[in-house]
Enzyme design. Structure first.
Site, PDB file in Angstrom:
ATOM      1  N   SER A 144      60.650 -70.522  -9.332  1.00  9.93           N
ATOM      2  CA  SER A 144      59.558 -70.687  -8.387  1.00  9.93           C
ATOM      3  C   SER A 144      58.285 -70.048  -8.925  1.00  9.93           C
ATOM      4  CB  SER A 144      59.966 -70.130  -7.030  1.00  9.93           C
ATOM      5  OG  SER A 144      59.047 -70.527  -6.044  1.00  9.93           O
ATOM      6  N   GLU A 191      61.165 -76.875  -2.271  1.00  8.28           N
ATOM      7  CA  GLU A 191      61.745 -77.590  -3.410  1.00  8.28           C
ATOM      8  C   GLU A 191      61.095 -78.964  -3.597  1.00  8.28           C
ATOM      9  OE1 GLU A 191      64.188 -77.179  -6.750  1.00  8.28           O
ATOM     10  OE2 GLU A 191      63.503 -75.780  -5.205  1.00  8.28           O
ATOM     11  N   ARG A 222      59.441 -80.272  -6.945  1.00  5.56           N
ATOM     12  CA  ARG A 222      59.833 -81.543  -7.564  1.00  5.56           C
ATOM     13  C   ARG A 222      58.608 -82.401  -7.891  1.00  5.56           C
ATOM     14  NH1 ARG A 222      64.885 -83.567  -7.723  1.00  5.56           N
ATOM     15  NH2 ARG A 222      65.021 -85.773  -8.307  1.00  5.56           N
ATOM     16  N   HIS A 269      65.454 -74.641  -2.509  1.00  7.12           N
ATOM     17  CA  HIS A 269      64.845 -73.470  -3.125  1.00  7.12           C
ATOM     18  C   HIS A 269      65.732 -72.252  -2.839  1.00  7.12           C
ATOM     19  CE1 HIS A 269      60.986 -73.193  -5.139  1.00  7.12           C
ATOM     20  NE2 HIS A 269      60.733 -72.004  -4.594  1.00  7.12           N
ATOM     21  N   TRP A 291      68.658 -69.091  -4.696  1.00  3.52           N
ATOM     22  CA  TRP A 291      69.142 -68.400  -5.889  1.00  3.52           C
ATOM     23  C   TRP A 291      70.392 -69.040  -6.473  1.00  3.52           C
ATOM     24  CZ3 TRP A 291      66.797 -65.243  -9.050  1.00  3.52           C
ATOM     25  CH2 TRP A 291      65.694 -64.528  -8.597  1.00  3.52           C
TER      26      TRP A 291
END
Length: 621
Positions: free
Chosen positions: A188, A298, A302, A329, A331
């Site tokens: 990110s 996300e 993208r 989005h 971990w």
């Protein structure tokens, strides 16, 4: 941008804002997934050797394990110490003369000042244990994009690019056996920064990887999206970062605008689709994750990644591009992605992707079998001063004429910080053992011990200080456990070590003695051993009415529950007090320090005072 841990209402709001900001981008963005071929052997630009003209220095080093360290660097540009953690290369212990390339892993928007997210949220520490690179983990930088900001904001003076590219590298190369062969990757915000830093500093990194990064920061709607995220993650003002969105600095920090400067860098870009994937908790709606904010973020990643990849293709710059069919989005996806990128990172850094084969046998093999939690071997056996050793995924095994013993965890870190087998402690003489109080753990070594508790951390104790601490009852004695390592006293020959309830002092002239509690606090007010009292000559001694005193070279400190702690220095006032029976006499306990009066000095006691004028001593009941 690390996924906010917030209520469902805030997540919905964040998702709505993110999706609203996406809509203007859709019309002008290329959304077709383009597989840009990876460079098998990227062209290497001339390495950049960072200069440390600003004078960064190391403030403190904490060894967390035998191959994980926390280094605090005094940053002249930011004006505060910055923590950087390092996962040391697989062969760090086995090859003490070797240097290693580095992989820098950058954190997300919600980076904390405690620990980098790659170790807090993923299995990076154990996974990279068998990789022959030093993994560099900057700590902090919430909402910073790892850049130099135009002005201070929210109590932070962010100059991260200066720190990372100018101040930190010489310290890594000088102190931590790191070469100038570097790779950088991040998630990110960190993915954005990885591409930006690589482009703004050509040749500094041989590899740059973005996992769910925002790779077009200055296009329509993106400054507003970034500004919202920064407000949500710490209350930062986006204008303090790169100025007004229409200004030149936004373009100067935009990976899309800077793409041409990435020629010769091995590149890796990935993002999910925003749809619920294998690591998500699905909602009641098919394809929709319960991580609503992660979905919107996300999608932004993208779209901007696709735009960025399209420009790379037009410029003829090779890259590995992975558009995942699902994923938000979070971990769990970034942990997966760094492992997918590792073979390309290894090629760029010139190291093997897989660890060499190793085997375990003999005395070390027996200890390994009995301690399966150590994991697999990372190296073959190798010589160390006084014996042999072998490294495992979460610790080491040593064998010598003192036996075969495991040293691991925080105790292993303290041991390595003191030089390991070549240092002051020598080879281990026991494995890790529990302390009778159930609170602590320890390992014994030829020349000392290392104790650990969750509250105090791991610290060695040795020599005369260990002998006296043992005589007083170890951790069951008045001092408790160690809080600090032993250090030399700065201006006089001697040493001191901090404990939970005080400190142990040693000097060649006075021996080794404990200074405790309130007496310790009073001693500090006088300047410790550099003040008029000097070193302690005794441990604390009990006197009447639950009182205590400690004798020093230059006087005494007395304490009682009724009077507190006061200094009485050697000299005529002390001699007068002595002449009438100390605290047991008519004056009682000391109730003040010595203070000046016209023509002399005075000191007060419970039942009177003593004055000295022109050499004449008077006791006044």
């Amino acid at each position: 941008m690390r996924v906010p841990r917030t209520t469902g209402r805030r997540r919905l709001r964040m998702s709505a804002v993110a999706l609203a900001l996406v809509l203007p981008l859709v019309g002008g963005a290329t959304t077709t997934a383009l597989a840009v071929p990876a460079a098998a052997a990227p062209v290497q630009a001339a390495p950049v050797r960072a200069q440390n003209d600003a004078g960064a220095s190391v403030a403190r080093v904490d060894w967390l394990t035998d191959r994980r360290v926390a280094v605090w660097v005094n940053s002249p540009s930011m004006g505060v110490p910055i923590q950087v953690q390092i996962l040391l290369a697989r062969d760090w212990n086995r090859s003490p003369g070797a240097s290693f390339p580095t992989l820098w892993l950058l954190d997300g928007m919600r980076a904390t000042d405690v620990e980098n997210g790659w170790t807090a949220e993923t299995d990076a520490e154990t996974w990279f244990a068998d990789k022959n690179v030093n993994v560099v983990l900057p700590v902090g930088g919430q909402s910073s994009f790892y850049s130099d900001w135009v002005e201070q904001n929210n109590g932070r003076n962010y100059k991260w690019e200066t720190f990372l590219t100018k101040e930190l590298p010489p310290i890594l190369e000088r102190d931590w056996r790191s070469t100038d062969v570097r790779a950088v990757a991040g998630l990110s915000m960190g993915g954005t920064a990885a591409m930006t830093l690589a482009a703004r500093n050509p040749g500094f990194f041989r590899f740059a990887g973005s996992f769910s990064g925002i790779l077009s920061t200055s296009t329509l709607g993106m400054p507003q999206a970034i500004g919202y995220a920064m407000q949500d993650a710490g209350g930062f003002d986006v204008g303090s970062m790169w100025g007004v969105p229409s200004g030149d600095l936004w373009a100067q920090h935009d990976p899309y605008v800077l793409a041409e400067k990435l020629k010769g860098t091995s590149l890796y870009v990935s993002s999910g689709s925003g749809a619920a994937g294998p690591y998500d908790q699905p909602s009641d709606i098919p394809g929709i994750s319960t991580n609503y904010a992660g979905m919107g973020l996300e999608i932004l990643s993208r779209l901007t990644s696709q735009t960025f990849a399209t420009k790379l293709t037009k410029l003829g710059i090779p890259a590995t591009i992975n558009y995942r069919p699902s994923g938000v989005h979070a971990w769990s996806y970034w942990q997966f992605e760094v492992k997918q990128a590792w073979p390309q990172i290894a090629t760029a850094l010139g190291v093997e992707a897989d660890k060499p084969a190793c085997s375990v046998g003999g005395a070390i093999g027996g200890a390994a079998s009995a301690n399966g939690w150590l994991g697999d071997c990372l190296t073959a056996e190798y010589d160390v001063p006084g014996g042999r050793a072998q490294d495992f995924r979460v610790g080491r095994i040593f064998t010598s004429d003192s036996g075969t013993h495991v040293v691991a965890g925080a105790i292993g870190g303290a041991y390595s910080g003191l030089g390991g087998p070549a240092g002051v402690l020598g080879m281990p003489t026991s494995g890790e053992l529990g302390v009778p109080d159930g609170r602590g753990r320890y390992n014994s070594f030829r020349n000392g011990m290392v104790y650990w508790t969750p509250q105090t951390g791991a610290h060695a104790v040795r020599g005369a200080i260990l002998d006296e601490w043992a005589r007083q009852g170890y951790e069951r004695g008045p001092l408790g456990y160690q809080l600090r390592d032993e250090v030399a006293t700065p201006n006089r020959p001697g040493a001191v070590q901090g404990f939970e309830i005080g400190a142990m002092y040693f000097s060649p002239d006075t021996g080794t003695h404990a200074v405790l509690g309130t007496i310790m606090e009073k001693y500090g007010q006088t300047g410790w051993e550099n003040g008029p009292l000097g070193f302690a000559r005794t441990n604390e001694i009990a006197v009447r009415d639950n009182g205590r005193f400690t004798q020093f070279e230059g006087g005494n400190i007395y304490w009682s529950p009724a009077t507190g702690a006061w200094v009485i220095r050697n000299g005529p006032i002390f001699d007068a007090w002595k002449s009438v029976g100390y605290e047991n006499g008519r004056l009682g306990y000391v109730t003040s320090d010595e203070f000046p009066i016209p023509g002399g000095v005075q000191q007060n006691f419970q039942n009177g005072f003593v004055t000295v004028r022109d050499g004449n001593v008077q006791i006044v009941p």
